[in-house]
Design a protein around this motif. Structure first.
Motif: not given
Length: 224
Positions: A150-151, A154, A210, A214
């Motif tokens: 997911s990182d 993103k 990413a 965040s």
């Protein structure tokens, strides 16, 4: 916070591009009438070794030091009135190749598309940033595979949105192949990167982008 560097770059007009992403894809650099656009390697340990403009009829370059000195860090591009070189061909958008050598003697070849424009200036140029991962590539990607995937996804979206790479760049296709292999074939990060034909350091850089985004947002102060 790390992302503040990107925000500052936008304010001053420089587009920051990670070194490993820059090596694996050709980035556009805009040149404006009456202005100089810079490609700066001062944030790295690299020195310019060779610079070539494929079509020099409308663009000239200079450097901040002689190439032979091993101290040159920045290329400056300026548009000029078109010249006629007998036998030479011309292009609306030509390419610039830059070869560098770092402190350990490693050579890197960068390619840029020189895009003339009459629009209001958006950037002063491109700043090449070194890759500084917090952990080794294998740890960064494999310690928690679901989170890492997911990182990377993103980070890829952020990189495209910020103009670090074009959406149709071959490296983007290779990263997406990497993601599909990790998700669907249970491959390790290193094996998936090798099969997708993408340098693992590019994957690490995307995950790092990413993570920093965040981290910045979680600490960003709210305003009432």
């Amino acid at each position: 916070y790390p992302d503040c560097a990107f925000a500052q770059s936008r304010v001053t007009g420089y587009q920051t591009v990670g070194r490993d992403i820059a090596v694996n894809s050709a980035h556009d650099i805009l040149v404006y009438p009456g202005r100089a656009s810079a490609i700066d390697f001062s944030s790295t340990d690299e020195a310019l070794a060779y610079v070539l403009i494929a079509d020099p009829s409308k663009i000239v370059f200079s450097t901040d030091a002689q190439l032979a000195s091993g101290q040159a860090k920045t290329v400056f591009l300026r548009p000029i009135q078109a010249l006629n070189f007998p036998g030479a061909t011309t292009a609306t958008i030509t390419n610039l190749s830059i070869k560098t050598v770092d402190s350990k003697g490693k050579q890197r070849l960068y390619n840029f598309n020189i895009v003339p424009t009459n629009k209001e200036p958006e950037h002063l140029g491109i700043r090449i940033a070194p890759l500084t991962p917090r952990m080794s590539p294998a740890q960064n990607v494999d310690r928690n595979r679901a989170l890492a995937v997911s990182d990377v996804e993103k980070g890829l979206l952020i990189a495209i949105q910020r103009g670090y790479t074009a959406a149709n760049d071959p490296v983007v296709y290779s990263v997406r192949q990497f993601l599909a292999l990790v998700k669907n074939q249970n491959l390790s990060a290193a094996d998936a990167a090798a099969r997708a034909g993408v340098d693992l350091s590019v994957i690490v850089e995307l995950a790092k982008i990413a993570f920093e985004e965040s981290n910045y947002r979680s600490h960003k102060p709210t305003h009432i």
